[in-house]
Motif scaffolding. Structure first.
Motif, mmCIF file in Angstrom:
data_model
loop_
_atom_site.group_PDB
_atom_site.id
_atom_site.type_symbol
_atom_site.label_atom_id
_atom_site.label_comp_id
_atom_site.label_asym_id
_atom_site.label_seq_id
_atom_site.Cartn_x
_atom_site.Cartn_y
_atom_site.Cartn_z
ATOM 1 N N ALA A 145 0.799 -1.224 0.000
ATOM 2 C CA ALA A 145 0.000 0.000 0.000
ATOM 3 C C ALA A 145 0.832 1.275 0.000
ATOM 4 N N PRO A 146 1.922 1.412 0.790
ATOM 5 C CA PRO A 146 2.680 2.684 0.762
ATOM 6 C C PRO A 146 3.208 3.041 -0.618
ATOM 7 N N ALA A 147 3.725 2.052 -1.337
ATOM 8 C CA ALA A 147 4.217 2.341 -2.693
ATOM 9 C C ALA A 147 3.067 2.697 -3.621
ATOM 10 N N LEU A 148 1.962 1.984 -3.478
ATOM 11 C CA LEU A 148 0.788 2.295 -4.309
ATOM 12 C C LEU A 148 0.270 3.686 -4.024
ATOM 13 N N ALA A 149 0.363 4.128 -2.766
ATOM 14 C CA ALA A 149 -0.150 5.447 -2.406
ATOM 15 C C ALA A 149 0.565 6.535 -3.188
ATOM 16 N N VAL A 150 1.875 6.418 -3.329
ATOM 17 C CA VAL A 150 2.636 7.422 -4.074
ATOM 18 C C VAL A 150 2.235 7.413 -5.544
ATOM 19 N N ILE A 151 2.103 6.231 -6.118
ATOM 20 C CA ILE A 151 1.728 6.130 -7.534
ATOM 21 C C ILE A 151 0.343 6.719 -7.768
ATOM 22 N N ILE A 152 -0.572 6.358 -6.923
ATOM 23 C CA ILE A 152 -1.955 6.845 -7.087
ATOM 24 C C ILE A 152 -2.013 8.355 -6.919
ATOM 25 N N TRP A 153 -1.272 8.884 -5.917
ATOM 26 C CA TRP A 153 -1.300 10.329 -5.671
ATOM 27 C C TRP A 153 -0.719 11.096 -6.855
ATOM 28 N N GLU A 154 0.318 10.577 -7.456
ATOM 29 C CA GLU A 154 0.997 11.307 -8.529
ATOM 30 C C GLU A 154 0.411 11.041 -9.908
ATOM 31 N N GLN A 155 -0.205 9.850 -10.113
ATOM 32 C CA GLN A 155 -0.614 9.481 -11.467
ATOM 33 C C GLN A 155 -2.132 9.296 -11.633
ATOM 34 N N TYR A 156 -2.823 8.890 -10.571
ATOM 35 C CA TYR A 156 -4.228 8.517 -10.722
ATOM 36 C C TYR A 156 -5.190 9.470 -10.012
ATOM 37 N N LEU A 157 -4.700 10.591 -9.517
ATOM 38 C CA LEU A 157 -5.588 11.468 -8.760
ATOM 39 C C LEU A 157 -6.689 12.048 -9.645
ATOM 40 N N GLU A 158 -6.377 12.287 -10.916
ATOM 41 C CA GLU A 158 -7.441 12.790 -11.794
ATOM 42 C C GLU A 158 -8.541 11.746 -11.979
ATOM 43 N N ASP A 172 -15.163 10.278 -8.249
ATOM 44 C CA ASP A 172 -15.739 10.832 -7.019
ATOM 45 C C ASP A 172 -15.241 10.106 -5.768
ATOM 46 N N VAL A 173 -13.938 9.771 -5.745
ATOM 47 C CA VAL A 173 -13.351 9.157 -4.555
ATOM 48 C C VAL A 173 -12.075 9.892 -4.157
ATOM 49 N N ALA A 174 -11.946 11.149 -4.531
ATOM 50 C CA ALA A 174 -10.723 11.890 -4.247
ATOM 51 C C ALA A 174 -10.486 12.030 -2.746
ATOM 52 N N ASP A 175 -11.534 12.290 -1.978
ATOM 53 C CA ASP A 175 -11.368 12.442 -0.531
ATOM 54 C C ASP A 175 -10.899 11.141 0.109
ATOM 55 N N GLU A 176 -11.475 10.004 -0.335
ATOM 56 C CA GLU A 176 -11.067 8.708 0.218
ATOM 57 C C GLU A 176 -9.606 8.419 -0.121
ATOM 58 N N VAL A 177 -9.204 8.736 -1.353
ATOM 59 C CA VAL A 177 -7.811 8.519 -1.753
ATOM 60 C C VAL A 177 -6.875 9.372 -0.908
ATOM 61 N N GLU A 178 -7.214 10.629 -0.696
ATOM 62 C CA GLU A 178 -6.349 11.513 0.086
ATOM 63 C C GLU A 178 -6.175 10.997 1.514
ATOM 64 N N LYS A 179 -7.258 10.548 2.136
ATOM 65 C CA LYS A 179 -7.162 10.036 3.507
ATOM 66 C C LYS A 179 -6.226 8.832 3.577
ATOM 67 N N GLN A 180 -6.339 7.932 2.601
ATOM 68 C CA GLN A 180 -5.474 6.752 2.605
ATOM 69 C C GLN A 180 -4.016 7.140 2.372
ATOM 70 N N VAL A 181 -3.781 8.038 1.436
ATOM 71 C CA VAL A 181 -2.412 8.450 1.138
ATOM 72 C C VAL A 181 -1.773 9.109 2.361
ATOM 73 N N LYS A 182 -2.466 10.010 3.010
ATOM 74 C CA LYS A 182 -1.922 10.712 4.171
ATOM 75 C C LYS A 182 -1.676 9.764 5.335
#
Length: 639
Positions: free
Chosen positions: A528-541, A547-557
């Motif tokens: 998950a930690p490595a995936l968090a960086v990839i998702i934050w930098e590449q999949y945030l759009e 409509d899951v941007a808030d959920e993604v941000e909480k997991q990444v942080k």
């Protein structure tokens, strides 16, 4: 069905629920808030039959006053023959003591053919209790084979409801010795004391019936004492008792030289059968309401499950770790349409992020890193350098075109564009929808599927039955609850029953859903930690689009230190400042587009923003609905 039409339909359903249930919630609100009102929470009546056929009554009636002042009240007895005597009023205090009340008047009226009394007082928002005592001459009808007390203890003259009434009737003993001569005429002024000890009634000597609300119960305390217990006596209705006992127990009463027992019993039997039929119908309708209150939500939930079963696509996994499509803007459009609310808001955000990924724009922060004064979108390329017309139209929408073109726009304080910007917005939104290959149109047309049609039929039918049984039937007020339960269940079901699509379209939607599941729950995966960086930098759009941007941000942080995060938007600061800039962008992106076309509303796209009923012997029983012809009959009111 478009988003606007969907919400109009849902608002119509909610308005319909509010309208048809208005009889439940509006009158109590108005009454308790402003309207001068009162009712009777408790009424106790103690009636004693004398050997001469007279009856002595003591009625304790509690008034619950609201939104006063109240200054007077009146008490009436239906008394066409002027048989009421010895009337008095007393107020019962909280400690149980009584204070005598002098009535303004208390007399028989030839005009109304009844006894009338009125008294004065001062009351606001409070409860007050008064006791009325009086004697009624010749209350018992005596026949050769029975004595009959047929009396309305609560008459139809009360203009407000009674919550609970308890009526106790005491029958006299028969004299054990001596000869008594019966009256030849009724003389109300002739009195006779209560009988002393004598021969008491035995079980089976007395038959008692009750007429009025079908919830009433008749019980025998002992062979001499009958009790009527009834709740929810409506205004202008009555509670009536019919008691048969041996005539020798009223040896001085006026007698009619004819039999009456069989005629009275035959009539009571007819009323009892009618009451039992009404009770059975009431129980049947009430049972159906209870079944439907549970059955409608269950049935609609089963229809939702059926729809999902029919919509399944076996070849699509539950989780996809890569975006199923190239364009997140198209994904945003498709997902919002599938969810039943076609909306461009997330498409705006996804489009801006896409332009940033393509290097067409950058985000610049002005001021302190942790709390910038403003964020600015900076144009890095000309719109014509972009490959698609959709991207070009959006660039023109943001930065203008020709003489109106600017190189920077404020995120916090965007300025309105010229009127032709609305046409640019229309061109962009139309282009986005046209690239969807018609799937949004098929989703909108696919709403009227089998499951949703059945759900509407079930819910509307149940609500209609609830209204019918509450207004015209015998189910009672509980029927009204079917209306909101059915309406809310229908709304919930229609939201969850998606459009019926072909296999190719369903596959596309299910792949989006599988990727969305991955974005929502990636923190449970081993790396998950490595995936968090990839998702934050590449999949945030894509997170924005689905409509899951808030959920993604909480997991990444939760997985990665904020200070080490790169900005998800090109040009923006890193770390905490980047997260702050991201929040401001999320909030302001729709407003940027909205301000750009605010100067002209005419060119806006349609996408928009944003038992037996009588007793025999000693057993007791329920009320029947007949009667109404008994003597007496009280009434009254307050003002």
């Amino acid at each position: 069905m478009s988003r606007g039409k969907k919400w109009l339909w849902r608002l119509f359903l909610l308005g319909f629920v509010a309208l048809v249930t208005m009889g439940l919630w509006l009158p109590p609100i108005i009454t308790h808030a402003v309207e001068k009102d009162y009712h009777f929470p408790e009424v106790e009546i103690d009636a004693t039959v004398l050997p001469n056929g007279d009856m002595v009554l003591e009625e304790t009636r509690t008034f619950d006053f609201r939104n006063g002042p109240f200054t007077y009240a009146y008490f009436n007895v239906d008394d066409p023959l002027d048989h009421v005597r010895d009337f008095s009023i007393a107020e019962k205090l909280d400690d149980g003591s009584e204070v005598a009340v002098t009535p303004d008047y208390a007399s028989h009226s030839i005009v109304t053919e009844g006894f009338q009394a009125q008294w004065s007082y001062q009351a606001e928002d409070e409860t007050r209790t008064w006791v009325f005592r009086y004697r009624v001459a010749c209350a018992v009808d005596v026949y050769t084979d029975t004595a009959h007390l047929y009396w309305q203890f609560i008459g139809s003259g009360w203009d407000e409801p009674t919550e609970h009434a308890l009526i106790t009737v005491h029958l006299p003993d028969a004299p054990s010795m001596g000869l008594f001569q019966r009256r030849h005429e009724c003389n109300p002024d002739e009195t006779l004391g209560r009988s002393g000890e004598g021969i008491q009634l035995e079980r089976g000597d007395v038959r008692a019936f009750g007429h009025g609300p079908l919830n009433g119960e008749v019980t025998f305390v002992d062979p001499q004492t009958i009790r009527y217990d009834v709740s929810d006596v409506l205004a202008r209705s009555y509670v009536e008792g019919s008691i048969l006992f041996p005539p020798e127990f009223v040896p001085v009463a006026l007698e009619t030289n004819e039999p009456g027992l069989e005629r009275i019993l035959d009539q009571e039997r007819v009323w009892a059968e009618e009451a039992n039929a009404l009770r059975e119908r009431h129980e049947t309708e009430r049972s159906w309401v209870l079944y439907l209150l549970v059955g409608v939500p269950v049935a609609l939930a089963l229809l939702v499950l059926l729809a999902r079963y029919r919509d399944r696509v076996p070849d699509v996994p539950k989780v996809l770790e890569q975006p199923p499509e190239d364009d997140p803007v198209q994904g945003s459009l498709l997902w919002s349409a599938w969810q039943g609310h076609l909306s461009p808001q997330n498409a705006y955000r996804a489009q801006v992020l896409k332009l940033a990924r393509l290097g067409a724009i950058e985000l610049k922060a002005d001021g302190r890193v942790t709390d910038p004064k403003d964020l600015t979108l900076v144009r890095k390329v000309d719109a014509m350098d972009l490959q698609t017309e959709v991207d070009q139209d959006f660039m023109w929408l943001l930065f203008g075109r020709g003489d109106d073109m600017v190189d920077e726009i404020s995120v916090k304080h965007p300025k309105p564009r010229k009127a032709d910007s609305s046409r640019t917005y229309s061109a962009w939104w139309s282009g986005v929808k046209s690239r969807s290959s018609g799937i949004t149109r098929r989703i909108q047309k696919g709403d009227a599927r089998l499951e949703s049609t059945l759900a509407a039929i079930i819910a509307i039918g149940a609500a209609g039955y609830g209204i019918w049984t509450a207004v015209w039937g015998l189910g009672g007020a509980i029927g009204w609850w079917l209306v909101p339960v059915s309406a809310l269940s229908l709304i919930a079901a229609l939201i969850r029953i998606h459009a019926r699509l072909g296999l190719e379209d369903r596959t596309r939607v299910k792949r989006l859903e599988a990727f969305r599941t991955y974005l929502k729950d990636f923190s449970d995966l081993p790396n998950a930690p490595a995936l968090a960086v990839i998702i934050w930098e590449q999949y945030l759009e894509w997170a924005v689009a689905l409509d899951v941007a808030d959920e993604v941000e909480k997991q990444v942080k939760a997985l990665v230190p904020v200070e080490s995060l790169r900005s998800p938007i090109r040009g923006a600061p890193t770390g905490l400042a980047g997260v702050t800039a991201w929040h401001q962008f999320q909030t302001a992106a729709p407003a940027i587009v909205g301000v750009s076309i605010a100067s002209s509303s005419s060119g806006s796209s349609s996408g928009g923003f944003g038992s037996s009923s009588s007793s025999s012997g000693f057993s007791g029983g329920g009320f029947s609905g007949g009667g109404g012809g008994g003597g007496g009959g009280t009434g009254g009111g307050a003002g």
